[in-house]
Design a protein around this motif. Sequence first.
Motif, short mmCIF file in Angstrom:
data_model
loop_
_atom_site.label_atom_id
_atom_site.label_comp_id
_atom_site.label_asym_id
_atom_site.label_seq_id
_atom_site.Cartn_x
_atom_site.Cartn_y
_atom_site.Cartn_z
N HIS A 1 12.39 18.40 38.50
CA HIS A 1 12.42 19.86 38.30
C HIS A 1 12.54 20.22 36.82
N GLU A 2 13.15 19.33 36.04
CA GLU A 2 13.18 19.55 34.58
C GLU A 2 11.76 19.41 34.02
N GLN A 3 11.02 18.40 34.56
CA GLN A 3 9.63 18.19 34.11
C GLN A 3 8.77 19.42 34.43
N LEU A 4 8.95 19.96 35.64
CA LEU A 4 8.19 21.16 36.04
C LEU A 4 8.49 22.30 35.06
N CYS A 5 9.78 22.47 34.76
CA CYS A 5 10.21 23.53 33.86
C CYS A 5 9.53 23.39 32.49
N ALA A 6 9.52 22.16 31.96
CA ALA A 6 8.93 21.92 30.64
C ALA A 6 7.42 22.22 30.67
N MET A 7 6.76 21.87 31.79
CA MET A 7 5.31 22.11 31.88
C MET A 7 5.01 23.61 31.91
N VAL A 8 5.86 24.37 32.60
CA VAL A 8 5.64 25.83 32.65
C VAL A 8 5.88 26.42 31.26
N GLU A 9 6.92 25.91 30.58
CA GLU A 9 7.25 26.44 29.25
C GLU A 9 6.08 26.26 28.27
N ARG A 10 5.36 25.12 28.44
CA ARG A 10 4.24 24.94 27.49
C ARG A 10 2.91 25.40 28.11
N SER A 11 3.03 26.22 29.21
CA SER A 11 1.86 26.81 29.88
C SER A 11 0.80 25.74 30.19
N ASP A 12 1.23 24.68 30.84
CA ASP A 12 0.33 23.57 31.20
C ASP A 12 -0.84 24.10 32.04
N ARG A 13 -2.08 23.88 31.51
CA ARG A 13 -3.24 24.52 32.11
C ARG A 13 -3.47 24.09 33.56
N GLU A 14 -3.46 22.76 33.80
CA GLU A 14 -3.75 22.29 35.16
C GLU A 14 -2.66 22.70 36.13
N LEU A 15 -1.43 22.85 35.60
CA LEU A 15 -0.32 23.22 36.49
C LEU A 15 -0.49 24.68 36.94
N LEU A 16 -0.78 25.57 35.98
CA LEU A 16 -0.87 26.99 36.34
C LEU A 16 -2.16 27.27 37.13
N GLY A 17 -3.20 26.47 36.85
CA GLY A 17 -4.46 26.64 37.59
C GLY A 17 -5.26 27.80 37.04
N PRO A 18 -6.57 27.86 37.44
CA PRO A 18 -7.43 28.97 36.99
C PRO A 18 -6.81 30.30 37.43
N ASN A 19 -6.77 31.27 36.51
CA ASN A 19 -6.21 32.61 36.82
C ASN A 19 -4.75 32.51 37.32
N ASN A 20 -4.02 31.53 36.82
CA ASN A 20 -2.60 31.38 37.25
C ASN A 20 -2.44 31.33 38.77
N GLN A 21 -3.44 30.73 39.44
CA GLN A 21 -3.39 30.83 40.91
C GLN A 21 -2.22 30.05 41.52
N HIS A 22 -1.63 29.09 40.73
CA HIS A 22 -0.50 28.32 41.28
C HIS A 22 0.86 28.97 40.98
N LEU A 23 0.83 30.11 40.32
CA LEU A 23 2.10 30.74 39.92
C LEU A 23 3.02 31.05 41.10
N PRO A 24 2.47 31.63 42.21
CA PRO A 24 3.38 31.91 43.34
C PRO A 24 4.11 30.64 43.81
N LYS A 25 3.38 29.50 43.84
CA LYS A 25 4.02 28.25 44.28
C LYS A 25 5.14 27.87 43.31
N ILE A 26 4.85 28.01 41.99
CA ILE A 26 5.87 27.63 40.98
C ILE A 26 7.11 28.50 41.15
N VAL A 27 6.88 29.81 41.31
CA VAL A 27 8.03 30.72 41.44
C VAL A 27 8.84 30.37 42.70
N SER A 28 8.10 30.03 43.78
CA SER A 28 8.85 29.73 45.02
C SER A 28 9.65 28.43 44.86
#
Length: 1115
Positions: free
Chosen positions: A1030-1057
């Motif tokens: 979960h620390e790794q996930l946090c760091a990836m969000v902080e640096r706006s990891d492209r593949e993590l957020l997905g096109p148009n931030n489509q993975h954001l709801p999953k990250i928030v949940s």
Amino acid sequence: MAESTQLQQAQLAAILGHDPAPFETLISHLMSSSNEQRSQAESIFNLIKQTDPNSLALKLAQIFSASPHAEARAMSAILLRKQLTGDASYIWSRLNPATQSTIKSVLLTSIQNETSKSIIKKLCDTISELASSILPENEWPELLPFMFQCVTSNDAKLQESAFFIFSQLAQCTEDTLVPYIKDLHAVFLQVLNHSSSSDVKIAALSAVIYFIQFLNDPSDRDRFQDLLPVMMRTLTQALNGAEEATAQEALELLIELAGMEPRFLRRQLGDVVGSMLQIAQAESLEEGTRHLAVEFVITLAEARERAPGMLRKLPQFISRLFAILMEMLLDIEDDPAWHSAEAEGEDAGETSNYSVGQECLDRLSIALGGNTIIPIASEQLPGYLAAPEWQKHHAALIALAQIAEGCSKVMIKNLEQVVNMVLNSFQDPHPRVRWAAINAIGQLSTDLGPDLQVQYHQRVLPALAAAMDDFSNPRVQAHAASAVLNFSENCTPEILTPYLDGIVSKLLVLLQNGKQMVQEGALTALASVADSSQEHFQKYYDAVMPYLKTILVNANDKSIRMLRAKAMECISLVGMAVGKEKFRNDAKQVMEVLMSLQGSQMETDDPTTSYILQAWARLCKCLGQDFLPYMSVVMPPLLQSAQLKPDVTITSADSDNEIDESDDESMETITVGDKRIGIKTSVLDEKATACNMLCCYADELKEGFYPWIDQVAPTLVPLLKFYFHEEVRKAAVSAMPELLRSAKLAVEKGIAQGCNETYVKQLSDYIVPALVEALHKEPDTEICTNMLDALNECLQISGPLLDQSQVRNIVDEIKEVITASSSRRKDRAQRAKAEDFDAEEGELLREENEQEEEVFDQIGEILGTLIKTFKVAFLPFFDELSTYLMPMWGKDKTPEERRIAICIFDDVVEQCREAAQKYYLTHLPFLLEACNDDNSDVQQAAVYGLGVCAEFGGNVFKPLVGEVLSRLNVVIRNPKAQQPDNVMAFDNAVSALGKICQFHRDSIDSAQVVPAWLSCLPIKGDLIEAKVVHEQLCAMVERSDRELLGPNNQHLPKIVSVFAEVLCAGKDLATEQTSSRMINLLRQLQQTLPPSALASTWSSLQPRQQLALQSILSS
């Protein structure tokens, strides 16, 4: 000086002169009870032995061959035996050939001329001892022809002597005798069949049995198989001829055979066991004879290492034996002394038959197990319970209690039936039957707990409470209180608490009873109930404590000192249960009483001492650091008890004045070689208690214990090798890390009176090598495990202070432990091949192998600690160990061994990083293979290892990424991945996948793999990995990891949940730092996301998560 030497020489000349009297006087002085006379004689004797061994040997020979005094002949035969052979201080090799020749021939003549049986036996010992060292070198060619001449002569005395020597020689030089087996067999057959002397037959029987035991080659042993009927006939003829003493000697020899070589009996097992049961049932025979026949069958049942499962093949005989033992339990009288409830009447009315029956039922059920015994018991016990006689009801209940330990697994499956049997007898009209029913409940509570407590508390506790009201039978009341103790020991506070009102009030009534036995029973029950109910006992404290203090202060008379001791125990346990705040004021008073008692002169056999030691330790646990002021009172007597020397008496095993075991129950005797050692057990028990208490204080007081370390360490370290008593060793072992920890904390906190880390190193240099050496000599597997555990704890405390040679010794010892453990396993595997091996034996082997796995487990822990401590510097040792560790990866090994081997490799990779890359080539194929293991613990260790390799493997790992991904995928996609057994493997696979995303992004299809990883989050089983992931996930969000957020931030709801779930779980799934970073990220999203995107993200959460997040974000 010259004068005294002249005088000495004159004295020696007189002693060694023609007149035998001075030498005989010297010998009699060697046996003198006056220390001065004895030690003077010893120094003269030793002087002769050094300066003139030839004269000494000839003089001894002259006396045992010609002296008219039996005592002198006996003593000289013993002395010669002790001087002749053995190590360097012995004289045979220093004798000239003429003396050697004389000694040999005088020994053989004396045996023919001596008339006293006990001296002949001593001469035979001397001949055997000498022969065992010179026969193999062919230095006594006359001996064997002489012995064959003796056994074939008509002189019974000579026959007996020769067989006696054969018995002794079989034990030490069987190779020398193997060529004569054919001749010996013929002699044995002839004598056992035709000799008219029972003494000769017994001697021959003894020789046969020794040969069977010591012959290494099974075909040699088989040659003796046809002697078995004749051997048995020796026994039956003695019985038919009313020679019971001879029959008992024969039985004792056959029992030895049953214990040592049970498989020799296998082909004729039915006949042999059948005869023994006939003897056991023959009422015309003496009890002693019948008991030995029972002992024979029980010994066979217990010989499971040498003949696993053999007796179970004869169920009808086991059933007969069970019936015989049940009959023995009927031999009990209703003695009035039993009803008086005085301590000495405890076993009034019980006979030796009754005691043997009781002990043998226990041993039989432990040896054969529940699947064999329970069907037989179910068949026989109902008849006993339905009979009119009270003795039969009593016997059935006693039998149930005796078989519970051995049959516990099967009895737990039939609890209803068992409990009904016992509880129905609580209403029996006869008090001894009611006592036996209570006794059975107590025993079942111990052996079938906690199942019995969980399922039947609502029936058992009220029944025991009712039994406490049996005022006309105080012994029954007292026993009901003791059974409450057994019941509550295996009981949770939740089960016990609803019954406390009733039980405590009854126990308080019993405390005021006139009978000491009832009061003592009530005290131990109260102590146990308090201990099991813990803080729930607070509401009874004010009612109970005044009674306890009254007993403590007033029970001063010698006759009731045990009552006072039990009151101490009870007070200290109640104090621990209710805690410091509640107990504080009374504790002061109680400690005053303990101090004054300790100051008074107590008798050596006073049980109070041991109780005081334990009470102090409990008070310390209760009061913690507040106890420190009392340590100066507590420690001196405690150290004194821990330093008690074992009270040991040593006699020769064949001496006639042997320790009489029956006189003194507190003596335990063991025979080691030709010595019989008697040990006073009460001294050992006190010593063990004291050592345990020292360990408690060090554990409880931590750095506060520092002032005592210099006295305690030299007391306990030597006790790591105290082989008289396991509990003493266990306590010493447990104390080692506690002492080191105490010293280290005291130095760190600056309260070590000017000592620095050098002090900790000195202590570590004293303790660690001693532990390693003790481990090398430890005979008991369980204590080996404890020692490895303690060694690991010591290394965690003082590992960095070890030098190279200490690490070398530890590594060498680890090799030894692995080798010894493997050879024990091989022996067990051999046992599994025995012809009668069955499921029960398989179960037993499994349990023994589980204990072996604990040894491996500890080895894994120690190596892990050494790798973490020394990192790359440990690798040369790891290379050395690899020949021992690599076999543990094998498919033929247990899952636990495979798991341990993988964990050790994981530690090496994690701690040694780049330096460990050289092992990837050999180890990674195993790691990949282990991802598919059937065992989820092995899987977990393997996928964790892949994650660590991904993190530190750099280019060496790159070519393997594809293969690793597919293995991880299998674990993650397992449809049962979220089941409790598999969740740890799943979580570690997800973590490993995250590490590949982090360290090998360029080797993967990250647009596929990173979202796949995200879809597995959050992980909730492995709380350590959860925090990392979960620390790794946090760091990836902080640096706006492209593949993590997905096109148009489509993975954001999953990250928030995922964030929502992690934050809702409190501190479990993320560190405080990670949580606050997550909250900051969520607040940024609130401010930066367009309202529509924010709303759709929000709406994807569950209502519970929405509420939780609102409150977290608004606080």
